[in-house]
Scaffold this motif. Structure first.
Motif, PDB file in Angstrom:
ATOM      1  N   GLU A   1     -87.020  22.038   1.200  1.00 22.63           N
ATOM      2  CA  GLU A   1     -87.934  21.433   1.917  1.00 22.63           C
ATOM      3  C   GLU A   1     -89.492  22.055   1.566  1.00 22.63           C
ATOM      4  OE1 GLU A   1     -88.847  20.902   6.731  1.00 22.63           O
ATOM      5  OE2 GLU A   1     -86.855  20.988   5.949  1.00 22.63           O
TER       6      GLU A   1
ATOM      7  N   TRP B   1     -85.497  26.762   1.967  1.00 20.76           N
ATOM      8  CA  TRP B   1     -84.568  26.276   1.103  1.00 20.76           C
ATOM      9  C   TRP B   1     -83.232  26.896   1.815  1.00 20.76           C
ATOM     10  CZ3 TRP B   1     -80.881  29.068  -1.905  1.00 20.76           C
ATOM     11  CH2 TRP B   1     -81.098  30.270  -2.191  1.00 20.76           C
TER      12      TRP B   1
ATOM     13  N   PHE C   1     -80.515  22.602   0.047  1.00 25.36           N
ATOM     14  CA  PHE C   1     -81.327  21.805   0.751  1.00 25.36           C
ATOM     15  C   PHE C   1     -83.033  22.491   0.230  1.00 25.36           C
ATOM     16  CE2 PHE C   1     -77.788  20.529   3.315  1.00 25.36           C
ATOM     17  CZ  PHE C   1     -77.797  19.062   3.290  1.00 25.36           C
TER      18      PHE C   1
ATOM     19  N   GLU D   1     -88.120  16.458   2.090  1.00 27.78           N
ATOM     20  CA  GLU D   1     -86.848  17.272   2.157  1.00 27.78           C
ATOM     21  C   GLU D   1     -86.028  16.814   0.923  1.00 27.78           C
ATOM     22  OE1 GLU D   1     -83.750  19.356   5.025  1.00 27.78           O
ATOM     23  OE2 GLU D   1     -84.307  17.091   5.364  1.00 27.78           O
TER      24      GLU D   1
ATOM     25  N   GLY E   1     -81.861  17.219  -0.810  1.00 29.90           N
ATOM     26  CA  GLY E   1     -80.516  17.950  -0.726  1.00 29.90           C
ATOM     27  C   GLY E   1     -79.779  17.375  -1.915  1.00 29.90           C
TER      28      GLY E   1
ATOM     29  N   TYR F   1     -77.098  16.598   7.770  1.00 27.45           N
ATOM     30  CA  TYR F   1     -77.817  17.785   7.829  1.00 27.45           C
ATOM     31  C   TYR F   1     -79.066  17.530   8.838  1.00 27.45           C
ATOM     32  CZ  TYR F   1     -80.117  21.927   6.473  1.00 27.45           C
ATOM     33  OH  TYR F   1     -81.062  23.118   6.565  1.00 27.45           O
TER      34      TYR F   1
ATOM     35  N   LEU G   1     -74.440  14.873   3.533  1.00 22.46           N
ATOM     36  CA  LEU G   1     -75.690  15.385   3.360  1.00 22.46           C
ATOM     37  C   LEU G   1     -76.802  14.920   4.386  1.00 22.46           C
ATOM     38  CD1 LEU G   1     -76.196  14.913  -0.635  1.00 22.46           C
ATOM     39  CD2 LEU G   1     -76.205  17.153   0.497  1.00 22.46           C
TER      40      LEU G   1
END
Length: 455
Positions: free
Chosen positions: A123, A109, A121, A137, A139, A99, A96
């Motif tokens: 945001e 997303w 994810f 953000e 995740g 990323y 994660l």
């Protein structure tokens, strides 16, 4: 490859294609729904985080405990600065954290699938006094979704294999039952071919209401028709042989007589020559009738045409009237009668029927043409000796004579009506006969009216 194998294979292939389509739909539908459920959870979590006023002040982003209460297993929580920096981040899974960091000014997303490892994810913009200061953000590793999709994929695969195997097994049983009538049909046809006898299918097949039952009924009807044609053919050959044998025997007898006594006795020579000539003419007439019969039973190759039946009737009646020196009266209430067909065969039919009427009647002959709503009727009526009622059903049989003795005088061969019938059928019509002994005979020809496009 047998038909049975093809049917089993096609059925299994069809079931497999349906299952593949359905399984793909189910698999991706479940995946989408579970992913959207996880997505909603992350959006809700983002809204909960953004309810904290301290999150909206960049000066608080250096506080390591600011987002600690929102950290969880296999999750990512981080704040991104406008320059792409990450002042605050909590991550419990290295994949994660790997990323890429991207600064966005809108809601966003995304789902990522790296070799079977799914990640989600989300945001969300962080606003301070109506101005974005950075995005938040979140995740999450979709381990539950991964496990669920693995279970679903395994279950669907097992189900597909089981259904295909079951369809093959049921296809084997079903086609065995379904192909049985075809096998019986093949066996019956082989029996007919090997033994030369006409065998019909059993009622076990023909009594069914499905397509095989109709096939069996059609096959039996065909066998009955073949039996009738075989009988007619044998009867025709026997009659033709007899008809040909008689004049040939006479010719042979008189020829032998000429060889022995013709040179010595002029009377015998004259008698023999006259007899041979007469029988030769009879033989020639018989052969011509047989040729006409063959032509009548064979449909012309040219296209149908529209012509005036009344005009053809009048011209044919005039020709026969002059040739036979007998009056033929034609009656019709219309100026013309158009029909669709073949003029030459139709003229032959008229000649045959009118000639018969002239042969067996000493009085005039009447021809009546009528236009009915659905058909055209042609009546050929004579006032002659008539025909016994029991003989009428046999008149269309080849070489059939009501009274063989009287035909020797008229030269009839018993083929006239046999030639006329297929000509009428060629035009889509039929012939019927009514008669009374001593009063005369009426032959009625039924012909269909031409369609509007042709008339």
């Amino acid at each position: 490859m047998s038909l049975r194998t093809k049917l089993i294979g096609l059925a299994a292939l069809w079931v497999l294609l349906i299952l593949i389509f359905v399984n793909i739909f189910i698999y991706f539908y479940i995946q989408k729904q579970t992913t959207m459920a996880e997505n909603r959870l992350l959006w809700n979590k983002a809204q909960i985080i953004l309810r904290d006023p301290e999150v909206h002040h960049p000066g608080n982003w250096t506080n390591k405990t600011l987002l600690m209460e929102h950290a969880a297993e296999d999750t990512l929580v981080r704040i991104i600065k406008p320059d792409g920096g990450v002042p605050l981040q909590y991550v419990s899974n290295e994949r994660l954290g790997a990323y890429p960091v991207v600064y966005r000014t809108d809601y966003h997303w995304a789902t990522i699938n790296e070799t079977g490892f799914r990640m989600l994810f989300v945001e969300v913009p962080i606003l301070e006094h109506g101005k974005q200061v950075g995005p938040l953000e979140l995740g999450k590793a979709l381990d539950v979704v991964n496990f669920l999709m693995d279970v679903v994929g395994t279950g669907l695969s097992i189900t597909t294999v089981g259904v295909v195997l079951f369809s093959l097994m049921m296809g084997y049983v079903y086609t065995k039952v379904m192909i049985r009538p075809l096998r019986q049909l093949v066996e019956t046809m082989n029996t007919i071919r090997s033994k030369g006898s006409f065998v019909q299918l059993s009622p076990a097949i023909t009594s069914k209401k499905d397509e095989f039952g109709k096939l069996g009924q059609t096959f039996n009807e065909m066998i009955v028709k073949l039996q009738e044609n075989d009988y007619k053919q044998k009867h025709f050959v026997a009659c033709a042989s007899h008809e040909l044998k008689t004049p040939l025997t006479v010719i042979e007898s008189y020829t032998s007589l000429l060889q022995r006594w013709g040179s010595e006795d002029p009377a015998i020579r004259t008698e023999a020559i006259d007899a041979i000539l007469s029988e030769t003419q009879r033989l020639k007439s018989l052969i011509q009738s047989l040729l006409k019969l063959a032509e009548a039973e064979q449909a012309p190759e040219r296209e149908r045409e529209t012509f005036d039946l009344l005009k053809l009737v009048r011209s044919t009646a005039k020709q026969l009237s002059l040739a036979a020196k007998r009056e033929i009266k034609v009656y019709c209430g219309s100026a013309e009668i158009p029909i669709s067909g073949y003029p030459e065969p139709m003229k032959q039919l008229l000649i045959l029927l009118m000639d018969n009427a002239i042969k067996y009647s000493r009085k005039h002959v009447e021809v009546i043409v009528e236009r009915e709503p659905n058909e055209i009727l042609l009546f050929i009526k004579d006032y002659g000796i008539g025909i016994p009622e029991e003989d009428i059903p046999h008149l269309f049989e080849r070489f059939y004579r009501v009274d063989p003795a009287r035909n020797s005088g008229t030269g009839g061969s018993g083929l006239g009506l046999s030639i006329a019938k297929p000509i009428a059928e060629l035009h889509g019509g039929s012939i019927s006969i009514t008669s009374q002994v001593g009063e005369g005979t009426t032959v009625t020809v039924h012909l269909p009216k031409p369609s509007a496009g042709r008339s």
